[in-house]
Scaffold this active site. Structure first.
Site, PDB file in Angstrom:
ATOM      1  N   ASP A  31       0.862  -1.186   0.000  1.00 22.06           N
ATOM      2  CA  ASP A  31       0.000   0.000   0.000  1.00 22.06           C
ATOM      3  C   ASP A  31       0.895   1.230   0.000  1.00 22.06           C
ATOM      4  O   ASP A  31       1.875   1.281   0.755  1.00 22.06           O
ATOM      5  CB  ASP A  31      -0.907  -0.013   1.247  1.00 22.06           C
ATOM      6  N   TYR A 149     -12.941   7.552 -14.578  1.00 18.79           N
ATOM      7  CA  TYR A 149     -12.793   6.528 -13.529  1.00 18.79           C
ATOM      8  C   TYR A 149     -13.567   5.278 -13.925  1.00 18.79           C
ATOM      9  O   TYR A 149     -13.053   4.158 -13.871  1.00 18.79           O
ATOM     10  CB  TYR A 149     -13.319   7.103 -12.207  1.00 18.79           C
TER      11      TYR A 149
END
Ligand code: UDP
Length: 319
Positions: A31, A149
């Site tokens: 991450d 998106y």
């Protein structure tokens, strides 16, 4: 099993990591903390079966090393949140398209099973509800970042299905509808944490548009249960599934419910979309998942009610 969770310090990712550790898996997290937060996984640091690397999945060498170590990958690392995507269109497109491509390439090296987290944004301005996995996508023009998106996530789905068909890579695609719960932040636009925070601070609760638009909110534990079941189901490979709840509520009603639940003195304030997001912004009036397919494959039905969901979020913010 040994599992990699990309985006494991995010809201959904961190709940998934906990569930995997609970069932005895060894878990690696990658991450970059762009929208994830270290505090979401800090409590897991002492668990010998938990490992994390703070790095982007666009770092192919590190990604490949991680994928090579594990049996399966849950790919959640992505730019998320309507507000975030509008503010960071370039980075969002790069992460969401290149990132997924790199994950698929890496998984393909060892034919590792991979779950790709897609989104209900795929359906765009669907003109009928509920949305079924095979429904057409209806999108607006390219000058509106939201549709970028939606399109990037659609490319992810196309790529995944192509890897499955041409290279026999075992992939499962999930389209998450509005997922909520503890640890979700309102910073990137999500409505429930925003309203709860506003209500607890007695600040105005900001309803966008006329507030008559509806959404179905699903508690994160229901989503985690669903994706674990799908990942364990051999028949789910090469398939796309809606995941969420199918009980709608209007945003206006949501604001009132949260105001009552928190005993807040907040005013409910209506803000036009153009001011809230960007010029020409288009919202979905309603968005309901058809859950027949996931029910048929793994017997999934959401269990947590909206009331319980809201109580959990309020408790989290109070803490
Ligand atoms: N919304 C709102 N006030 C806010 C944030 C969001 O009224 O402060 C609205 C938003 O316009 C949308 C709904 O709440 O109609 C859900 O928004 P969210 O960003 O949580 O999810 P999505 O738009 O992806 O469904």
């Amino acid at each position: 099993m040994k599992i990699l969770v990309t985006g494991g310090a995010g809201f959904i990712g961190s709940h998934l990591v906990e569930a995997l550790l609970d069932r005895g898996d060894e878990v690696w997290v990658m991450d970059d903390l762009s929208t994830g937060r270290f505090e979401n996984i800090a409590h897991l640091e002492d668990n010998p079966k938990f490992h994390y690397t703070i790095d982007t999945i666009l770092d192919v060498r590190v990604l490949n090393e991680h994928v090579a170590k594990v049996d399966a990958v849950f790919h959640l690392a992505a730019a998320v949140g309507v507000a975030y995507i509008i503010e960071n269109p370039l980075q969002s497109l790069e992460t969401n398209i290149k990132g997924t491509e790199y994950v698929l390439q890496a998984a393909n090296e060892g034919k590792k099973k991979v779950m790709i987290f897609s989104t209900s944004e795929i359906y765009g301005k669907a003109n009928h509800q509920p949305c079924k996995e095979t429904d057409d996508r209806i999108l607006g023009t390219t000058t509106i970042a939201r549709w970028g998106y939606s399109s990037a996530k659609a490319i992810d789905e196309f790529l995944s299905l192509a890897y499955h068909r041409e290279k026999q890579l075992p992939v499962v695609i999930v389209r998450c509808f509005n997922t909520c719960g503890p640890r979700q932040t309102g910073q990137y636009g999500m409505v429930i944490p925003r309203f709860v925070k506003q209500a607890l601070l007695d600040h105005p609760i900001t309803v966008y548009g006329d507030g008559k638009q509806t959404r179905c909110f699903c508690e994160v534990s229901d989503v985690v249960r669903a994706v674990l079941a799908l990942m364990d189901e051999p028949k789910a490979v090469g398939e796309v599934f809606n995941v969420g709840s199918n009980v709608p509520i209007s945003i206006e009603e949501l604001a009132t419910r949260i105001k009552e639940l928190t005993g807040s003195h907040s005013q409910i304030e209506y803000i036009p979309y153009d001011k809230a997001y960007e010029e020409g912004f288009e919202d979905m009036r309603e968005r309901v998942p058809d859950l027949e397919k996931i029910k048929e494959f793994v017997g999934y039905e959401p269990q947590v009610t909206l009331q319980e969901l809201l109580e959990r979020v309020v408790e989290h913010f109070r803490k």
